[in-house]
Write a protein that holds these residues in place. Structure first.
Motif, PDB file in Angstrom:
ATOM      1  N   ASN A 151      62.714  17.115 105.549  1.00 13.71           N
ATOM      2  CA  ASN A 151      61.801  16.967 106.688  1.00 13.71           C
ATOM      3  C   ASN A 151      62.395  16.154 107.826  1.00 13.71           C
ATOM      4  OD1 ASN A 151      59.584  17.663 108.553  1.00 13.71           O
ATOM      5  ND2 ASN A 151      58.291  16.412 107.198  1.00 13.71           N
ATOM      6  N   SER A 152      63.627  16.444 108.143  1.00 16.97           N
ATOM      7  CA  SER A 152      64.377  15.584 109.336  1.00 16.97           C
ATOM      8  C   SER A 152      64.894  16.738 110.171  1.00 16.97           C
ATOM      9  CB  SER A 152      65.696  14.969 108.732  1.00 16.97           C
ATOM     10  OG  SER A 152      66.658  16.100 108.249  1.00 16.97           O
ATOM     11  N   LYS A 153      64.912  16.216 111.489  1.00 13.27           N
ATOM     12  CA  LYS A 153      65.336  17.165 112.634  1.00 13.27           C
ATOM     13  C   LYS A 153      66.606  17.970 112.028  1.00 13.27           C
ATOM     14  CE  LYS A 153      66.531  17.793 117.222  1.00 13.27           C
ATOM     15  NZ  LYS A 153      67.068  17.318 118.483  1.00 13.27           N
ATOM     16  N   GLU A 154      67.647  17.153 111.332  1.00  7.60           N
ATOM     17  CA  GLU A 154      68.799  17.928 110.793  1.00  7.60           C
ATOM     18  C   GLU A 154      68.392  19.027 109.911  1.00  7.60           C
ATOM     19  OE1 GLU A 154      71.143  15.462 108.405  1.00  7.60           O
ATOM     20  OE2 GLU A 154      72.299  16.803 107.841  1.00  7.60           O
ATOM     21  N   THR A 155      67.336  19.039 109.146  1.00  5.63           N
ATOM     22  CA  THR A 155      66.764  20.077 108.157  1.00  5.63           C
ATOM     23  C   THR A 155      66.301  21.211 109.208  1.00  5.63           C
ATOM     24  OG1 THR A 155      65.607  18.342 107.011  1.00  5.63           O
ATOM     25  CG2 THR A 155      65.212  20.597 106.081  1.00  5.63           C
ATOM     26  N   LEU A 156      65.730  21.047 110.065  1.00  2.55           N
ATOM     27  CA  LEU A 156      65.014  21.966 110.974  1.00  2.55           C
ATOM     28  C   LEU A 156      66.253  22.673 111.436  1.00  2.55           C
ATOM     29  CD1 LEU A 156      61.814  20.643 112.445  1.00  2.55           C
ATOM     30  CD2 LEU A 156      62.354  21.364 110.200  1.00  2.55           C
TER      31      LEU A 156
END
Ligand SMILES: Cc1cc2nc3c(=O)[nH]c(=O)nc-3n(C[C@H](O)[C@H](O)[C@H](O)COP(=O)(O)OP(=O)(O)OC[C@H]3O[C@@H](n4cnc5c(N)ncnc54)[C@H](O)[C@@H]3O)c2cc1C
Length: 300
Positions: A151-156
């Motif tokens: 649930n990080s910006k990288e995941t999104l």
């Protein structure tokens, strides 16, 4: 003792390549060594839109440009994974599996690697359904159902990239809600994406040595569910690559001062491997420049 180089830069991501270019332009006898392809994490990035000078560039293209610049500057490039650094009189002895180098100064730019979830089977299924890198492995799962955990910006960012390839995408998060960031609405409004909240992955199942399903547990209700899928992309934080050096660290990240000096005289560090706030290409490059110039001063 025979001196191989003034400075050995360990790691050829953006930080290490920049440090080596600055050293070469200061006329230092410098080499750079990496256990993988040049570019480091850049090779995993689909699109970079926040690196000054390029409105939009792919990570591998930026890596290629940096490597070309390294070659134009005739920096000696070595292949090998560094295993140990020892101090001997005025020199450092740097060892890989196959080679030993004696140098006056060392710059550590070894970055960090994604952390595994720690599940049984996980290591065996790496490359067989488990992946840490959408740009590297996404195309293997064209028109398949996959999941991402994290649930990080990288995941999104990675989820949005993968929706162009796959048929269905789940994002498993242990929190109630997705992280607040500019991509959140795009994720929520994408019909291919379903967010599974309050959940953790407890088991990986395989068939023919490939990932076939995951078991997820809702941490509020304690209910478990099996989901059949072809791949799981993991975004579970990072582990800095610092096991080969015994210097001052914070949670494994190397502690440096503003000159990128570690607590060991003659050893510098820069980029994602250091203890800092912002882990980006532009900060890695800036720290690489400082480390290169400071190592050059140290040689004097
Ligand atoms: C999916 C993803 C998306 C990203 N998106 C962006 C973005 O849009 N914008 C942005 O600015 N940043 C982004 N980043 C972050 C950026 O990639 C990093 O901050 C940057 O690459 C750090 O550079 P570095 O040189 O410090 O380390 P790295 O790029 O990690 O390079 C380290 C190098 O050291 C080598 N190495 C490690 N251990 C050893 C050893 N023992 N011996 C020899 N070599 C070793 C590795 O093989 C690697 O090549 C993203 C990262 C990821 C993973």
């Amino acid at each position: 003792m025979k001196l191989d180089f003034d400075v050995l830069v360990i790691g050829s991501g953006p930080a290490g390549m920049t440090a080596a270019i600055y050293l070469k332009q200061a006329d230092r006898n410098v080499a750079i060594i990496d256990g993988n392809a040049p570019g480091g994490q850049l090779n995993r990035i689909n699109s970079i839109e926040n690196y000054s000078g390029f409105s939009k560039i792919s990570g591998p293209e930026l890596a290629f440009n940096m490597f070309n610049q390294l070659q134009d500057n005739k920096v000696d490039y070595k292949y090998g994974k560094v295993q140990e650094i020892k101090k001997e009189s005025d020199y450092f002895i740097v060892s890989t599996e196959k080679e030993i180098f004696s140098v006056k100064a060392v710059i550590i730019a070894t970055g960090r690697n994604p952390k595994e979830l720690g599940l049984e089977n996980e290591k065996q299924l790496l490359g067989r359904g488990i992946s840490f890198c959408a740009i590297c492995d996404g195309s293997l799962y064209r028109n398949k159902k996959i999941a991402l955990v994290g649930n990080s910006k990288e995941t999104l960012e990675e989820a949005l990239y993968l929706t162009n390839l796959v048929s269905e995408l789940l994002i498993v998060i242990k929190e109630e809600e997705l992280i607040e960031c500019d991509l959140k609405d795009k994720i929520i409004n994408n019909s291919k994406i379903k967010v599974i909240n309050n959940s953790i992955i407890t088991k990986l199942n395989s068939e023919d040595k490939k990932l076939s399903s995951i078991i997820i547990k809702n941490i509020k209700t304690n209910q478990s569910e099996e989901i059949e899928l072809s791949a799981l992309f993991e975004y579970n934080g990072y582990q800095p690559n610092t096991e080969f050096i015994d210097c001052l660290k914070n949670n494994g990240y190397i502690v440096v001062n503003q000159q990128m000096r570690t607590n060991i005289k003659g050893i510098f560090a820069c980029g994602d491997v250091i203890d800092k706030e912002v882990y980006q290409v532009s900060t890695a490059v800036a720290e690489g420049a400082i480390a290169g110039l400071q190592a050059s001063k140290y040689i004097d």
